[in-house]
Design an enzyme around this catalytic site. Structure first.
Site, short mmCIF file in Angstrom:
data_model
loop_
_atom_site.label_atom_id
_atom_site.label_comp_id
_atom_site.label_asym_id
_atom_site.label_seq_id
_atom_site.Cartn_x
_atom_site.Cartn_y
_atom_site.Cartn_z
N GLY A 139 0.81 -1.22 0.00
CA GLY A 139 0.00 0.00 0.00
C GLY A 139 0.84 1.27 0.00
O GLY A 139 0.52 2.24 -0.70
N ASN A 187 -7.95 3.90 8.49
CA ASN A 187 -7.29 2.79 9.19
C ASN A 187 -7.43 2.86 10.70
O ASN A 187 -7.25 1.87 11.39
CB ASN A 187 -5.82 2.72 8.81
CG ASN A 187 -5.14 4.06 8.83
OD1 ASN A 187 -5.49 4.96 8.07
ND2 ASN A 187 -4.18 4.21 9.71
N GLN A 208 -7.63 -0.43 3.46
CA GLN A 208 -8.44 -0.99 4.55
C GLN A 208 -9.81 -1.47 4.06
O GLN A 208 -10.52 -2.15 4.80
CB GLN A 208 -8.65 0.05 5.66
CG GLN A 208 -7.38 0.38 6.44
CD GLN A 208 -6.90 -0.75 7.33
OE1 GLN A 208 -7.64 -1.68 7.65
NE2 GLN A 208 -5.64 -0.69 7.72
N SER A 265 -3.47 -3.41 -0.67
CA SER A 265 -2.37 -4.10 0.00
C SER A 265 -2.79 -5.52 0.35
O SER A 265 -3.89 -5.74 0.86
CB SER A 265 -1.99 -3.35 1.27
OG SER A 265 -1.00 -4.06 1.97
N HIS A 298 -1.52 -7.76 2.60
CA HIS A 298 -1.51 -8.31 3.97
C HIS A 298 -2.70 -7.88 4.81
O HIS A 298 -2.86 -8.33 5.95
CB HIS A 298 -0.18 -8.01 4.67
CG HIS A 298 0.05 -6.61 5.11
ND1 HIS A 298 -0.02 -6.22 6.43
CD2 HIS A 298 0.37 -5.50 4.42
CE1 HIS A 298 0.26 -4.93 6.52
NE2 HIS A 298 0.50 -4.46 5.31
N THR A 331 12.39 -6.91 -10.48
CA THR A 331 11.94 -8.30 -10.61
C THR A 331 10.79 -8.56 -9.64
O THR A 331 10.88 -8.22 -8.46
CB THR A 331 13.11 -9.27 -10.35
OG1 THR A 331 14.13 -8.96 -11.29
CG2 THR A 331 12.69 -10.73 -10.50
N CYS A 355 1.45 3.29 13.13
CA CYS A 355 1.34 2.35 12.03
C CYS A 355 2.68 2.04 11.41
O CYS A 355 2.82 1.09 10.67
CB CYS A 355 0.40 2.89 10.97
SG CYS A 355 0.63 4.62 10.77
C1 LIG Z 1 -5.07 3.12 4.81
C2 LIG Z 1 -3.70 2.53 4.65
N1 LIG Z 1 -2.93 2.93 3.63
C3 LIG Z 1 -1.71 2.42 3.42
C4 LIG Z 1 -1.17 1.49 4.29
C5 LIG Z 1 0.20 0.94 4.02
O1 LIG Z 1 0.11 -0.34 3.44
P1 LIG Z 1 1.36 -1.34 3.47
O2 LIG Z 1 1.51 -1.80 4.87
O3 LIG Z 1 0.99 -2.43 2.52
O4 LIG Z 1 2.54 -0.56 2.98
C6 LIG Z 1 -1.93 1.07 5.39
C7 LIG Z 1 -1.37 0.10 6.38
O5 LIG Z 1 -1.65 0.17 7.54
C8 LIG Z 1 -3.23 1.59 5.57
O6 LIG Z 1 -3.99 1.22 6.59
#
Ligand SMILES: Cc1ncc(COP(=O)(O)O)c(C=O)c1O
Length: 385
Positions: A69, A147, A175, A195, A197, A233, A321
């Site tokens: 993300g 988030n 999210q 994203s 994960h 890659t 975060c």
């Molecule tokens: C709203 C939002 N954007 C971006 C990200 C970042 O994503 P990533 O962890 O895949 O870099 C997050 C991760 O917490 C998120 O909640």
């Protein structure tokens, strides 16, 4: 451990892992190689691209794979900014740092950025966007779901405004994807970040949807992978896992939403009825199904998280975060929360593997630890806790 931090990351689904394993062992070819091993890897990536596209009703050639993300947001912001169609960007004050930090960098580089305010329940007002647009605006970027407090923004209305003004509209949907139906065609988005994960796929992989016909400047230059938008890659095993996670999310979307929502609602009703002096934050209806966010009066959120952890519950304040240093949540600040309210906040985000029994255990633990913390709180007398 009762895991209630699914907004931070989710466990990898067992079927996702099974799909990934061959690409971490015998299938080690570089997808750009012409030989059989290379072709197998390339085919697996193209299959994943289809699975990702399918989840959001995009075309596979509108999906550009990234490392997650953060990278998707960075590529998008810089990509639209350096396409040189204007020097003004509109975003909100409650975006993730992966939007806010690139915006700050762009400001240093001579761009101007409007950070729109939000209401006390965490929503952007689309009319503010309309009023903020100037002849220099080159991009509007508003997150799909927040988030921290989980609020879902009026994406369709914002999109309509951008379309009228012929402006590109990007949404950070990290999210939201996999938690609600998202159709990029219907929403008429220009670009969207995803994203892996956050939807039971592996970490370190994600994608940007970029609508066909839109050209952005690449940020990472090199061998020209991902149609020149993101060289390097490809992380084949993770991409394969991401694809499978999207396929599973699509297949089970309605069932998952019902499950997450009932777990979350049970958590909210038990916490708000069984624990005194607690408030529930963010709009009640316009929110993703897995998010619950509270303020416990007179309690320090970090102390609460440590106590919960000691008792086997993984939770979060929602504001840290990227780094371990805690700073006051810019999201809650933008919603007009006082310092005390921000300090006492707790985010609980449920996931697919949580059970109702875990919810009950969490509420019992929370009741006990909040009581303990209030006993020693400097606000005990002030608020009669
Ligand atoms: C709203 C939002 N954007 C971006 C990200 C970042 O994503 P990533 O962890 O895949 O870099 C997050 C991760 O917490 C998120 O909640």
């Amino acid at each position: 451990m009762i895991y209630l931090d699914n907004a931070a990351s989710t466990p990898i689904h067992k079927d996702v892992l099974t799909e990934m394993l061959p690409f971490l062992s015998e299938q080690y070819g570089n997808p750009s190689s012409i030989h059989k091993l290379g072709r197998t890897a390339n085919k697996a990536i193209q299959n994943a691209r289809k699975q990702i596209a399918n989840l959001i009703n995009a075309q596979p050639n509108e999906i550009f794979l990234t490392s997650g993300g953060t990278e998707s947001n960075n590529i998008t912001l810089h990509g639209f900014a350096y396409a040189k169609k204007g020097n003004h960007i509109i975003t909100s004050s409650i975006e993730h740092e992966a939007i806010l930090e690139p915006c700050k960098r762009l400001e240093k580089d001579g761009f101007s950025v409007t950070y729109l305010p939000v209401s006390s329940d965490g929503l952007v007002d689309p009319t503010y966007i309309k009023n903020a647009i100037t002849k220099d605006t080159c991009l509007v970027s508003i997150m799909f779901a927040n988030n921290e407090v989980g609020t879902v923004q009026p994406i369709k209305e914002i999109s309509k405004i951008c379309k009228e003004k012929q402006l590109p509209f990007h949404s950070d949907a990290v999210q939201a994807v996999g938690k609600m139906p998202i159709d990029v065609r219907d929403l008429e988005l220009s670009a969207m970040s995803i994203s892996s994960h956050k939807l039971n796929g592996p970490k370190g992989v994600g994608a940007i949807y970029i609508k066909k016909g839109i050209k952005i400047e690449p940020l990472i230059l090199g061998g020209g992978q991902e149609n020149g938008i993101r060289s390097g890659t490809e992380n084949v095993a993770s991409i394969v896992g991401f694809g499978k996670a999207c396929e599973l999310a699509k297949e089970n979307l309605q069932k998952n939403i019902v499950h997450l929502k009932s777990l979350r609602d049970s958590l909210v009703s038990k916490i708000t009825s069984e624990i005194p002096h607690v408030s529930f934050n963010g709009n009640r209806e316009k929110r993703i199904p897995n998010n619950a966010h509270f303020t416990f009066l007179g309690v320090n959120g970090e102390d609460l998280i440590i106590k919960l952890d000691e008792n086997g519950v993984a939770a979060s304040t929602g504001s840290a975060c990227s780094v371990k240093i805690q700073k006051a949540s810019h999201v809650l600040k933008a919603m007009g929360f006082s310092h005390e309210q921000i300090t006492g906040s707790l985010r609980l985000t449920v996931g697919l593997s949580n059970t109702f029994e875990e919810i009950d255990t969490t509420v019992a633990i929370l009741k006990k630890v909040v009581k303990e913390l209030r006993e020693v709180s400097p606000f005990k007398t002030k608020y009669g806790l």
